[in-house]
Write a protein that holds these residues in place. Structure first.
Motif, PDB file in Angstrom:
ATOM      1  N   GLN A 195       0.808  -1.220   0.000  1.00  0.00           N
ATOM      2  CA  GLN A 195       0.000   0.000   0.000  1.00  0.00           C
ATOM      3  C   GLN A 195       0.845   1.275   0.000  1.00  0.00           C
ATOM      4  OE1 GLN A 195      -3.712  -0.227   1.749  1.00  0.00           O
ATOM      5  NE2 GLN A 195      -3.698   1.813   2.633  1.00  0.00           N
ATOM      6  N   VAL A 196       1.782   1.389   0.948  1.00  0.00           N
ATOM      7  CA  VAL A 196       2.564   2.627   1.040  1.00  0.00           C
ATOM      8  C   VAL A 196       3.432   2.828  -0.201  1.00  0.00           C
ATOM      9  CG1 VAL A 196       4.380   3.830   2.315  1.00  0.00           C
ATOM     10  CG2 VAL A 196       2.555   2.668   3.555  1.00  0.00           C
ATOM     11  N   LEU A 197       4.121   1.761  -0.637  1.00  0.00           N
ATOM     12  CA  LEU A 197       4.968   1.872  -1.820  1.00  0.00           C
ATOM     13  C   LEU A 197       4.151   2.209  -3.056  1.00  0.00           C
ATOM     14  CD1 LEU A 197       7.748   1.618  -3.120  1.00  0.00           C
ATOM     15  CD2 LEU A 197       7.324  -0.841  -3.382  1.00  0.00           C
ATOM     16  N   LEU A 198       3.047   1.481  -3.276  1.00  0.00           N
ATOM     17  CA  LEU A 198       2.202   1.736  -4.442  1.00  0.00           C
ATOM     18  C   LEU A 198       1.593   3.134  -4.372  1.00  0.00           C
ATOM     19  CD1 LEU A 198       0.909   0.616  -7.022  1.00  0.00           C
ATOM     20  CD2 LEU A 198      -0.943  -0.297  -5.610  1.00  0.00           C
ATOM     21  N   LEU A 199       1.163   3.529  -3.178  1.00  0.00           N
ATOM     22  CA  LEU A 199       0.578   4.851  -3.021  1.00  0.00           C
ATOM     23  C   LEU A 199       1.609   5.944  -3.264  1.00  0.00           C
ATOM     24  CD1 LEU A 199      -1.831   6.610  -2.227  1.00  0.00           C
ATOM     25  CD2 LEU A 199      -1.166   6.303   0.168  1.00  0.00           C
ATOM     26  N   GLY A 200       2.814   5.752  -2.736  1.00  0.00           N
ATOM     27  CA  GLY A 200       3.861   6.743  -2.941  1.00  0.00           C
ATOM     28  C   GLY A 200       4.220   6.907  -4.404  1.00  0.00           C
ATOM     29  N   LEU A 201       4.356   5.768  -5.118  1.00  0.00           N
ATOM     30  CA  LEU A 201       4.674   5.831  -6.542  1.00  0.00           C
ATOM     31  C   LEU A 201       3.547   6.500  -7.329  1.00  0.00           C
ATOM     32  CD1 LEU A 201       6.260   2.293  -7.079  1.00  0.00           C
ATOM     33  CD2 LEU A 201       7.440   4.496  -7.105  1.00  0.00           C
ATOM     34  N   THR A 202       2.305   6.114  -7.013  1.00  0.00           N
ATOM     35  CA  THR A 202       1.165   6.673  -7.745  1.00  0.00           C
ATOM     36  C   THR A 202       1.031   8.168  -7.519  1.00  0.00           C
ATOM     37  OG1 THR A 202      -0.009   4.559  -7.585  1.00  0.00           O
ATOM     38  CG2 THR A 202      -1.330   6.518  -8.060  1.00  0.00           C
ATOM     39  N   VAL A 203       1.153   8.604  -6.258  1.00  0.00           N
ATOM     40  CA  VAL A 203       1.038  10.031  -5.968  1.00  0.00           C
ATOM     41  C   VAL A 203       2.161  10.809  -6.632  1.00  0.00           C
ATOM     42  CG1 VAL A 203       1.172  11.753  -4.130  1.00  0.00           C
ATOM     43  CG2 VAL A 203      -0.249   9.727  -3.823  1.00  0.00           C
ATOM     44  N   SER A 204       3.369  10.229  -6.636  1.00  0.00           N
ATOM     45  CA  SER A 204       4.494  10.912  -7.284  1.00  0.00           C
ATOM     46  C   SER A 204       4.269  11.054  -8.786  1.00  0.00           C
ATOM     47  CB  SER A 204       5.788  10.138  -7.024  1.00  0.00           C
ATOM     48  OG  SER A 204       6.083  10.078  -5.649  1.00  0.00           O
ATOM     49  N   ILE A 205       3.832   9.956  -9.423  1.00  0.00           N
ATOM     50  CA  ILE A 205       3.553  10.001 -10.862  1.00  0.00           C
ATOM     51  C   ILE A 205       2.396  10.952 -11.151  1.00  0.00           C
ATOM     52  CG2 ILE A 205       2.755   8.637 -12.827  1.00  0.00           C
ATOM     53  CD1 ILE A 205       4.249   6.249 -11.569  1.00  0.00           C
ATOM     54  N   ASN A 206       1.364  10.888 -10.309  1.00  0.00           N
ATOM     55  CA  ASN A 206       0.217  11.766 -10.513  1.00  0.00           C
ATOM     56  C   ASN A 206       0.589  13.234 -10.356  1.00  0.00           C
ATOM     57  OD1 ASN A 206      -1.302   9.501 -10.905  1.00  0.00           O
ATOM     58  ND2 ASN A 206      -2.380   9.589  -8.959  1.00  0.00           N
ATOM     59  N   ALA A 207       1.466  13.528  -9.417  1.00  0.00           N
ATOM     60  CA  ALA A 207       1.913  14.909  -9.241  1.00  0.00           C
ATOM     61  C   ALA A 207       2.646  15.398 -10.486  1.00  0.00           C
ATOM     62  CB  ALA A 207       2.816  15.009  -8.011  1.00  0.00           C
ATOM     63  N   TYR A 208       3.473  14.520 -11.059  1.00  0.00           N
ATOM     64  CA  TYR A 208       4.185  14.874 -12.283  1.00  0.00           C
ATOM     65  C   TYR A 208       3.195  15.136 -13.416  1.00  0.00           C
ATOM     66  CZ  TYR A 208       6.724  14.139 -16.655  1.00  0.00           C
ATOM     67  OH  TYR A 208       7.225  14.263 -17.923  1.00  0.00           O
ATOM     68  N   VAL A 209       2.211  14.238 -13.569  1.00  0.00           N
ATOM     69  CA  VAL A 209       1.210  14.403 -14.628  1.00  0.00           C
ATOM     70  C   VAL A 209       0.398  15.674 -14.389  1.00  0.00           C
ATOM     71  CG1 VAL A 209      -0.866  13.404 -15.664  1.00  0.00           C
ATOM     72  CG2 VAL A 209       1.094  11.937 -15.102  1.00  0.00           C
ATOM     73  N   PHE A 210       0.056  15.941 -13.136  1.00  0.00           N
ATOM     74  CA  PHE A 210      -0.693  17.144 -12.801  1.00  0.00           C
ATOM     75  C   PHE A 210       0.052  18.403 -13.271  1.00  0.00           C
ATOM     76  CE2 PHE A 210      -1.302  20.615  -9.737  1.00  0.00           C
ATOM     77  CZ  PHE A 210      -2.666  20.833  -9.875  1.00  0.00           C
ATOM     78  N   VAL A 211       1.360  18.450 -13.001  1.00  0.00           N
ATOM     79  CA  VAL A 211       2.155  19.614 -13.410  1.00  0.00           C
ATOM     80  C   VAL A 211       2.193  19.722 -14.927  1.00  0.00           C
ATOM     81  CG1 VAL A 211       4.471  20.616 -13.403  1.00  0.00           C
ATOM     82  CG2 VAL A 211       3.542  19.613 -11.310  1.00  0.00           C
ATOM     83  N   ARG A 212       2.398  18.603 -15.614  1.00  0.00           N
ATOM     84  CA  ARG A 212       2.470  18.627 -17.076  1.00  0.00           C
ATOM     85  C   ARG A 212       1.137  19.044 -17.692  1.00  0.00           C
ATOM     86  NH1 ARG A 212       6.449  16.111 -19.902  1.00  0.00           N
ATOM     87  NH2 ARG A 212       5.427  17.256 -21.600  1.00  0.00           N
ATOM     88  N   VAL A 213       0.032  18.513 -17.148  1.00  0.00           N
ATOM     89  CA  VAL A 213      -1.279  18.861 -17.675  1.00  0.00           C
ATOM     90  C   VAL A 213      -1.571  20.340 -17.477  1.00  0.00           C
ATOM     91  CG1 VAL A 213      -3.767  18.529 -17.360  1.00  0.00           C
ATOM     92  CG2 VAL A 213      -2.253  16.545 -17.464  1.00  0.00           C
ATOM     93  N   MET A 214      -1.269  20.849 -16.283  1.00  0.00           N
ATOM     94  CA  MET A 214      -1.506  22.259 -16.022  1.00  0.00           C
ATOM     95  C   MET A 214      -0.627  23.145 -16.904  1.00  0.00           C
ATOM     96  SD  MET A 214      -3.983  22.229 -14.045  1.00  0.00           S
ATOM     97  CE  MET A 214      -4.037  24.007 -13.956  1.00  0.00           C
ATOM     98  N   TYR A 215       0.568  22.663 -17.206  1.00  0.00           N
ATOM     99  CA  TYR A 215       1.454  23.424 -18.099  1.00  0.00           C
ATOM    100  C   TYR A 215       0.840  23.520 -19.491  1.00  0.00           C
ATOM    101  CZ  TYR A 215       5.520  24.677 -20.903  1.00  0.00           C
ATOM    102  OH  TYR A 215       6.365  25.297 -21.768  1.00  0.00           O
ATOM    103  N   VAL A 216       0.311  22.385 -19.977  1.00  0.00           N
ATOM    104  CA  VAL A 216      -0.302  22.367 -21.305  1.00  0.00           C
ATOM    105  C   VAL A 216      -1.549  23.255 -21.319  1.00  0.00           C
ATOM    106  CG1 VAL A 216      -1.503  20.929 -22.987  1.00  0.00           C
ATOM    107  CG2 VAL A 216       0.620  20.119 -21.936  1.00  0.00           C
ATOM    108  N   LEU A 217      -2.367  23.147 -20.272  1.00  0.00           N
ATOM    109  CA  LEU A 217      -3.568  23.966 -20.219  1.00  0.00           C
ATOM    110  C   LEU A 217      -3.253  25.455 -20.194  1.00  0.00           C
ATOM    111  CD1 LEU A 217      -5.833  22.027 -17.678  1.00  0.00           C
ATOM    112  CD2 LEU A 217      -6.163  22.228 -20.142  1.00  0.00           C
TER     113      LEU A 217
END
Length: 625
Positions: A472-494
């Protein structure tokens, strides 16, 4: 030198069998008449006590004086806790314990039974007929002799054979069956000498382990939360009992909170290891396990005989209680919001047939399952039912995390890689295999390898152990980290890649005004769906000094995540509002729109989040023409 030290100096230095009874009685009287002891007093008392027990006098008279002396020390103002006694004279608590045990062992060399019960300590030394315990269990239990349960006293102990403890009345109890290799040492109906001792408090059991935990966290106290009880078969140490015949212990938990709102967690069954902490002694859970706990009572199984107790974490007070209630209320609100959201999306063909919204439906279904199971199953009392709840909660939590990862991946493809992106066939089938299948594999592997990871008697959730951290912690940490990266990229494109350069300045100005509102809505929606609020959960595990702050933030954000999803994807979604206006409640939708500062015409003509994706791709594609 105070008066007590002066009187102690007058006691005979040479203690023999001729004067031991008189010296023991006089020592007990001196300490009983002085309610306040200092370091020097305690040191001198222990010296005289040691000389008394070294005589090994088996009389009940000497034993009673020793027990009364121990009771007076526990009742004195040397300290209100074991830590303070230990701070005064580090060796004192262990020396007093061993002196009492030595005197009881001497007493047991004589025939007859002895009962000595004081306010803070009680002793039962009995000779049990062999036939009465050959095929049954011996039960020793303590009950309260005062209304508040804070003292022992007369008639506070009972001994029975072949019966279970009276769990309605017992404050602490021990039940065990003597192993055959012990019974083989006795013949016929020979009596077996068995001694029981119960301490009302833990002042003679100073623990550096407990002190270190409490010292490092102002909100958290790790404490002994029960009476301390021991059993000894004199001359025959009992260790390594078979799992089929453990020593069973029963404890009533002491709340010790004015408003009874302190949260009690991490309950452990422990024994006192005299050899720990460089011979000073400390609590250990080796050879002990908690079998069950409910309604303020704990049942322990241990595989040896010694001093036993229950320790636990007492966290906060009214703040913890309020946090617990707020979490449940937030979950109930989220359940209602998610049910409305799912009903809206599933019953409308235009919404349920689009792949991005199908992913969203899967995410909501998984999140709704987490909230429902948590709210109605987290405090399940049945051991097997609690395991089932733990398994289901772990499965749906992992599924929710992976649905967030799938959503993040599709957003990355649609927004960031809108040009020359890879076409994925059967997207929903593959997404479902990932989000529903991988958690099932993980849970099944844990159940087969070590189902004990789901056996948590604090609450019905996976134990905070290697399985929790590596899944749980490892999967959650990886997912949140990847999601944060995607969030920044998406907001940059928008923000920087949104407009068609062929658009006129006037058109761009008008469009930008509308897009600002859309960007804000989507930014909040992405933040909610990708689960960035789970970061607070990780921080509460890693930052103990601010655990309460992060737990409050996690409680607010995560328990209300269903409400956030409802607001972002229903209330602020123009297409959903249009559906509501056409099929459900036109007037209510107008009221909602007015509250949000939106015109009803905007709600019926504006584009949805999915349309925004398509519009983004069209604009970016046209910019390359």
């Amino acid at each position: 030198m105070d008066q007590l030290d002066h009187d102690l100096q007058k006691l005979p230095k040479n203690i023999t069998s001729d004067n031991v009874a008189d010296v023991a009685e006089e020592l007990a009287d001196l300490v009983a008449n002085d309610a306040e002891l200092d370091d020097q007093n305690l040191d001198n008392i222990i010296d005289v006590l040691t000389n008394i027990v070294n005589v090994s006098d088996p009389s009940e008279e000497v034993t009673k004086s020793v027990v009364m002396l121990v009771d007076d020390i526990l009742n004195s103002t040397v300290g209100d806790s074991s830590a303070e006694i230990s701070a005064s004279v580090p060796e004192a608590p262990n020396q007093i314990q061993r002196a009492l045990e030595s005197q009881i062992a001497a007493l047991q060399t004589q025939p007859g039974n002895t009962t000595i019960e004081q306010a803070n300590v009680a002793v039962r030394a009995v000779k049990v007929p062999l036939d009465s315990v050959r095929h049954g269990r011996l039960v020793f239990e303590t009950v309260s002799s005062s209304d508040d349960g804070n003292t022992l006293g007369t008639n506070s102990t009972n001994i029975r054979t072949g019966e279970a403890p009276n769990l309605e009345e017992a404050e602490a109890a021990i039940s065990f069956q003597l192993p055959l290799d012990i019974l083989d040492n006795f013949e016929g109906n020979q009596a077996i000498p068995i001694s029981f001792v119960v301490y009302q408090n833990s002042k003679l059991f100073p623990s550096t382990i407990l002190a270190d935990v409490s010292r490092n966290d102002d909100e958290l106290q790790r404490v002994v939360a029960s009476r301390i009880i021991s059993a000894t078969v004199e001359g025959f140490p009992i260790n390594n009992l078979p799992s089929t015949h453990p020593v069973e212990l029963y404890f009533a938990i002491e709340q010790e909170s004015d408003d009874n709102t302190a949260k009690l967690t991490n309950i452990q069954c422990v024994f006192w290891d005299n050899d720990a902490s460089n011979g000073l002694g400390d609590w250990s859970d080796e050879g002990c396990e908690r079998n069950h706990s409910s309604d303020g009572r704990v049942i322990c199984h241990c595989y040896h005989l010694t001093n036993f107790a229950v320790i636990l974490d007492r966290f906060g007070g009214s703040e913890s209680y309020i946090l617990d209630v707020a979490s449940k209320v937030g979950c109930a609100i989220s359940i209602i919001c998610l049910m409305v959201t799912l009903f809206t999306y599933i019953t409308n063909r235009d919404l349920r047939t689009k792949p991005p919204l199908q992913i969203f439906i899967g995410f909501c279904t998984s999140l709704l399952s987490v909230y429902v199971i948590f709210l109605f199953g987290i405090e399940t009392k049945s051991p097997n039912g609690c395991i089932a709840v733990s398994v289901l909660l772990h499965y749906f939590t992992l599924s929710t995390i992976l649905w967030m990862a799938v959503e993040s991946f599709t957003m990355y493809i649609n927004f960031v890689r809108a040009i020359n992106r890879i076409q994925i066939s059967k997207l929903m089938l593959k997404a479902s295999l990932v989000a529903w299948g991988i958690p099932a594999v993980i849970v099944v592997v844990i159940v087969i390898a070590d189902i004990g990871q789901y056996r948590n008697t604090d609450h019905c959730f996976i134990n905070i152990d290697y399985a929790f951290y590596f899944t749980q912690v490892l999967l959650l940490g990886l997912t949140v980290s990847i999601n944060a990266y995607v969030f920044v990229r998406v907001m940059y494109v928008l923000t920087f890649g949104r407009f068609n350069p062929r658009t006129t300045r006037k058109e761009m100005t008008e469009r930008k005004r509308k897009e600002i509102k859309k960007r804000v809505q989507n930014a909040l929606a992405i933040s909610s769906v990708l689960g960035l609020t789970w970061v607070f959960g990780l921080l509460s595990l890693t930052h103990k000094d601010a655990a309460l702050t992060f737990q409050i933030l996690f409680c607010i954000c995560n328990s209300l995540q269903g409400l956030f999803v409802f607001v972002m994807f229903c209330v602020l979604n123009q297409e959903v509002r249009k559906i509501w206006s056409n099929y459900y409640c036109c007037k209510g939708t107008r009221d909602i729109s007015q509250m949000l500062g939106l015109s009803f015409s905007d709600a019926t003509t504006g584009k949805t989040g999915t349309s925004l994706v398509e519009d983004t791709k069209a604009d970016m594609a046209s910019s390359q023409m």
